[in-house]
Design an enzyme around this catalytic site. Structure first.
Site, PDB file in Angstrom:
ATOM      1  N   HIS A 128       1.846  41.293 104.080  1.00  0.00           N
ATOM      2  CA  HIS A 128       0.785  42.060 103.504  1.00  0.00           C
ATOM      3  C   HIS A 128       0.624  43.535 103.583  1.00  0.00           C
ATOM      4  O   HIS A 128       1.153  44.053 104.754  1.00  0.00           O
ATOM      5  CB  HIS A 128      -0.589  41.717 103.776  1.00  0.00           C
ATOM      6  CG  HIS A 128      -1.103  40.056 104.071  1.00  0.00           C
ATOM      7  ND1 HIS A 128      -0.755  39.340 104.871  1.00  0.00           N
ATOM      8  CD2 HIS A 128      -1.406  39.374 103.133  1.00  0.00           C
ATOM      9  CE1 HIS A 128      -1.047  38.300 104.824  1.00  0.00           C
ATOM     10  NE2 HIS A 128      -1.657  38.137 103.665  1.00  0.00           N
ATOM     11  N   ASP A 167      -0.797  44.567 106.738  1.00  0.00           N
ATOM     12  CA  ASP A 167      -0.158  44.223 108.287  1.00  0.00           C
ATOM     13  C   ASP A 167       0.581  45.258 108.870  1.00  0.00           C
ATOM     14  O   ASP A 167       0.865  45.435 109.928  1.00  0.00           O
ATOM     15  CB  ASP A 167       0.763  43.107 107.938  1.00  0.00           C
ATOM     16  CG  ASP A 167       0.111  41.917 107.544  1.00  0.00           C
ATOM     17  OD1 ASP A 167      -1.094  41.600 107.586  1.00  0.00           O
ATOM     18  OD2 ASP A 167       0.748  41.081 106.732  1.00  0.00           O
ATOM     19  N   GLU A 179      -0.596  31.424  95.259  1.00  0.00           N
ATOM     20  CA  GLU A 179      -0.836  30.720  96.566  1.00  0.00           C
ATOM     21  C   GLU A 179      -2.028  29.894  96.305  1.00  0.00           C
ATOM     22  O   GLU A 179      -3.090  30.569  96.736  1.00  0.00           O
ATOM     23  CB  GLU A 179      -0.399  31.328  97.766  1.00  0.00           C
ATOM     24  CG  GLU A 179      -0.493  30.459  99.091  1.00  0.00           C
ATOM     25  CD  GLU A 179      -0.261  31.344 100.185  1.00  0.00           C
ATOM     26  OE1 GLU A 179       0.397  32.205 100.386  1.00  0.00           O
ATOM     27  OE2 GLU A 179      -0.965  30.844 101.207  1.00  0.00           O
ATOM     28  N   GLU A 181       1.523  25.952 100.463  1.00  0.00           N
ATOM     29  CA  GLU A 181       1.410  26.000 102.005  1.00  0.00           C
ATOM     30  C   GLU A 181       0.893  24.900 102.457  1.00  0.00           C
ATOM     31  O   GLU A 181      -0.114  24.043 101.800  1.00  0.00           O
ATOM     32  CB  GLU A 181       0.331  27.247 102.385  1.00  0.00           C
ATOM     33  CG  GLU A 181      -0.109  27.155 103.906  1.00  0.00           C
ATOM     34  CD  GLU A 181      -0.692  28.354 104.592  1.00  0.00           C
ATOM     35  OE1 GLU A 181      -0.779  29.297 104.055  1.00  0.00           O
ATOM     36  OE2 GLU A 181      -1.690  27.884 105.333  1.00  0.00           O
ATOM     37  N   HIS A 229      -2.974  24.505 103.627  1.00  0.00           N
ATOM     38  CA  HIS A 229      -3.839  24.546 102.301  1.00  0.00           C
ATOM     39  C   HIS A 229      -4.000  23.156 101.548  1.00  0.00           C
ATOM     40  O   HIS A 229      -5.033  22.940 101.006  1.00  0.00           O
ATOM     41  CB  HIS A 229      -3.440  25.687 101.454  1.00  0.00           C
ATOM     42  CG  HIS A 229      -3.362  27.019 102.001  1.00  0.00           C
ATOM     43  ND1 HIS A 229      -3.065  28.140 101.443  1.00  0.00           N
ATOM     44  CD2 HIS A 229      -3.834  27.204 103.225  1.00  0.00           C
ATOM     45  CE1 HIS A 229      -3.229  29.278 102.125  1.00  0.00           C
ATOM     46  NE2 HIS A 229      -3.519  28.789 103.248  1.00  0.00           N
ATOM     47  N   ASP A 282       4.929  27.928 102.276  1.00  0.00           N
ATOM     48  CA  ASP A 282       4.456  28.681 103.624  1.00  0.00           C
ATOM     49  C   ASP A 282       4.411  27.319 104.268  1.00  0.00           C
ATOM     50  O   ASP A 282       3.594  26.514 104.300  1.00  0.00           O
ATOM     51  CB  ASP A 282       2.932  29.240 103.600  1.00  0.00           C
ATOM     52  CG  ASP A 282       3.111  30.594 103.026  1.00  0.00           C
ATOM     53  OD1 ASP A 282       4.164  31.137 102.775  1.00  0.00           O
ATOM     54  OD2 ASP A 282       2.127  31.297 103.013  1.00  0.00           O
ATOM     55  N   ASP A 284      -8.154  26.361 108.424  1.00  0.00           N
ATOM     56  CA  ASP A 284      -7.183  26.534 108.255  1.00  0.00           C
ATOM     57  C   ASP A 284      -6.372  26.942 109.764  1.00  0.00           C
ATOM     58  O   ASP A 284      -6.444  28.179 109.879  1.00  0.00           O
ATOM     59  CB  ASP A 284      -7.141  27.685 107.350  1.00  0.00           C
ATOM     60  CG  ASP A 284      -5.553  27.981 106.761  1.00  0.00           C
ATOM     61  OD1 ASP A 284      -4.746  27.345 106.947  1.00  0.00           O
ATOM     62  OD2 ASP A 284      -5.578  29.244 106.246  1.00  0.00           O
ATOM     63  N   ASP A 341      -3.216  27.007 110.869  1.00  0.00           N
ATOM     64  CA  ASP A 341      -1.889  27.553 110.769  1.00  0.00           C
ATOM     65  C   ASP A 341      -1.042  27.177 112.057  1.00  0.00           C
ATOM     66  O   ASP A 341      -0.423  28.268 112.443  1.00  0.00           O
ATOM     67  CB  ASP A 341      -1.995  29.266 110.351  1.00  0.00           C
ATOM     68  CG  ASP A 341      -2.469  29.488 109.045  1.00  0.00           C
ATOM     69  OD1 ASP A 341      -2.471  28.619 108.071  1.00  0.00           O
ATOM     70  OD2 ASP A 341      -2.973  30.615 108.880  1.00  0.00           O
ATOM     71  N   ASP A 347       4.122  30.659 107.887  1.00  0.00           N
ATOM     72  CA  ASP A 347       2.786  31.154 107.883  1.00  0.00           C
ATOM     73  C   ASP A 347       1.989  30.609 109.108  1.00  0.00           C
ATOM     74  O   ASP A 347       1.193  29.676 108.815  1.00  0.00           O
ATOM     75  CB  ASP A 347       1.987  30.915 106.592  1.00  0.00           C
ATOM     76  CG  ASP A 347       0.612  31.802 106.362  1.00  0.00           C
ATOM     77  OD1 ASP A 347       0.474  32.407 107.462  1.00  0.00           O
ATOM     78  OD2 ASP A 347       0.119  31.784 105.455  1.00  0.00           O
TER      79      ASP A 347
HETATM   80  C1  XLS Z   1      -4.320  32.476 103.982  1.00  0.00           C
HETATM   81  C2  XLS Z   1      -3.075  32.690 103.335  1.00  0.00           C
HETATM   82  C3  XLS Z   1      -2.467  34.147 103.395  1.00  0.00           C
HETATM   83  C4  XLS Z   1      -1.475  33.986 102.264  1.00  0.00           C
HETATM   84  C5  XLS Z   1      -0.851  35.513 101.657  1.00  0.00           C
HETATM   85  O1  XLS Z   1      -4.949  31.707 104.307  1.00  0.00           O
HETATM   86  O2  XLS Z   1      -2.223  31.697 103.911  1.00  0.00           O
HETATM   87  O3  XLS Z   1      -1.856  34.344 104.596  1.00  0.00           O
HETATM   88  O4  XLS Z   1      -0.100  33.622 102.643  1.00  0.00           O
HETATM   89  O5  XLS Z   1      -1.990  36.250 101.635  1.00  0.00           O
HETATM   90 CA    CA Z   2      -0.091  31.363 103.397  1.00  0.00          CA
HETATM   91 CA    CA Z   3      -3.101  29.557 105.852  1.00  0.00          CA
END
Ligand code: XLS
Ligand code: CA
Ligand code: CA
Length: 438
Positions: A99, A102, A230, A266, A269, A294, A305, A307, A338
């Site tokens: 991003h 980041d 996404e 993802e 998600h 992702d 989430d 991750d 991700d």
């Molecule tokens: C957040 C998202 C984010 C996207 C990019 O949950 O996964 O990180 O991948 O903005």
């Molecule tokens: Ca993501």
């Molecule tokens: Ca995520």
């Protein structure tokens, strides 16, 4: 300066290796169905989880110990660029994703913020030239800063909308400069809390206008990246507009955007939306919109989430099964981790272990999925289940030759109807056999 403890490039040592710093399944140059693992998987490291995330949660401060913690501002941003290229080299991963926020700190004004970004993008570019590493995708963070409290492209404040447009314009320019393969739109705060104070129709129309402007601008500057939406439900707003693949596709279709966008799916998600990862990939694939993934996983015991690095072989296998059946495989997309290490895994080496675990899990998934396809193990199951559409009345239906009258005439003389078992338990044990033996 080393940020990951002078670890050598991780090598493939095969499935019997006990070396924690070796791949057991990811053998980059191994050819599977005509392509190397490297080409199939196109692994990417996510900047935000690997370098920016500090391990904080709603109950406590950051826990991560990083060699660049001693820096602040632009010095910190520069040190993280160094860390990124060190990690990509260690992992032998070709791509990274970020991003805008980041990679460089925000300044007091948009001008200052953009100046910071320009400087870091130039540094990233020179590192890319020196190392051959590539940008899988970049995106704009339009959810952290309080100005986006009501959303960005779906805000109720036109001044914020304009700011968001300026931010994406800059991100597209940087994507072009860095030769980004894709550009991602994740609708961070594009959703709402309550209809009592929301004009949903206007918000969605504005979002579509915003995306059309992005498409037009990318064309104008000659940035030919694949654009990706996404999908994600629930977080951060109660009703996220891009809830899942099907919802996102219907939005794109309504606003005549489908030809410009694919989806970045993802895993976590998908499960938050009440779907499996493979469901979301399948919906995207059969609609010609599977763009990139992702790679991570959620936790069945938690409803948010998380991750996590993907280690569930069942899920990586079924994901790769979808990707292998996609026209051109993952195409211009890739497998972007991700994923973040747990708060308790605070040493830099844990980031390396996390990626090794994820890369091996996807490599193994690739091998098993390829074998399932080669042997037509599941294809035969499905062909057999739908065999009634191959001949007779079924073939007429598929060919568009049937109508209600002809179907009624058939049904009236077809008594009794006989169904066949779906044999799902048998099918699941076949998949297990492949997982264990392929
Ligand atoms: C957040 C998202 C984010 C996207 C990019 O949950 O996964 O990180 O991948 O903005
Ligand atoms: Ca993501
Ligand atoms: Ca995520």
């Amino acid at each position: 300066m080393s940020y990951f403890g002078n670890v050598d490039k991780i090598k493939y040592e095969g499935r019997t290796s006990t070396n924690p710093l070796a791949f057991k399944h990811y053998n980059p140059e191994q050819v599977i169905l005509g392509k190397t693992m490297r080409e199939h998987l196109r692994f990417a490291v996510a900047y935000w989880h690997s370098y920016t995330y500090n391990g904080s949660d709603p109950f406590g401060a950051g826990t991560m110990l990083r060699g660049y913690d001693k820096f602040t501002g632009m010095d910190l941003a520069k040190a993280r660029v160094e860390a990124n290229f060190e990690l990509l080299n260690i992992l032998d991963a070709d791509y990274f994703c970020f991003h805008d926020r980041d990679i460089a700190p925000e300044g007091a004004t948009l001008q200052e913020t953009n100046k910071n970004l320009d400087e870091i993008v130039a540094l990233i570019q020179s590192n890319m030239k020196a190392t051959g590493k590539k940008l899988l995708w970049n995106t704009a963070n339009m959810f952290t800063n309080p100005r986006f409290v009501h959303g960005a492209a779906t805000t109720s404040n036109a001044d914020v909308y304009a700011y968001a447009a300026a931010q994406v314009k800059k991100a597209l320019e940087h994507g072009k400069e860095l030769g980004g393969q894709n550009y991602v739109f994740w609708g961070g705060r594009e959703g709402y809390e309550s209809l009592l104070n929301t004009d949903m129709g206007l918000e969605l129309d504005n979002l579509a206008r915003f995306l059309h402007m992005a498409v037009d601008y990318a064309k104008e500057i000659g940035f030919d990246a694949q654009f990706l939406i996404e999908p994600k439900p629930k977080e951060p707003s109660k009703h996220q507009y891009d809830f899942d693949a099907a919802t996102s596709l219907s939005f794109l279709q309504k606003y005549d955007l489908l030809k410009h966008f694919k989806l970045n799916i993802e895993a976590n998600h998908a499960t938050l939306a009440g779907h499996t990862f493979e469901h979301e990939l399948h919906v995207s694939r059969i609609n010609g919109a599977l763009g990139s993934i992702d790679a991570n996983q959620g936790d069945v015991l938690l409803g948010w989430d998380t991750d996590e690095f993907p280690t569930d072989l069942y899920s990586t296998t079924l994901a790769m099964y979808e990707i292998l059946q996609n026209e051109g495989g993952i195409g211009r997309g890739g497998v972007n981790f991700d994923a973040k290490v747990r708060r308790q895994s605070f040493e830099p080496i844990d980031v390396v272990y996390g990626h090794i675990a994820g890369m091996d899990s996807f490599a193994r998934g690739l091998v098993v999925a390829a074998k399932l396809l080669e042997d037509r193990a599941l294809v035969n199951v499905i062909d057999n289940k739908y065999a009634s559409f191959q001949s007779g009345i079924g073939a007429d239906i598929v060919a568009g030759k049937a109508n209600f009258k002809s179907l009624e005439a058939y049904a009236l003389q077809n008594n009794p109807i006989v169904n066949k078992s779906g044999n799902l338990e048998l099918v699941r044990s076949i998949v297990n056999q492949y997982l264990l033996n392929a």
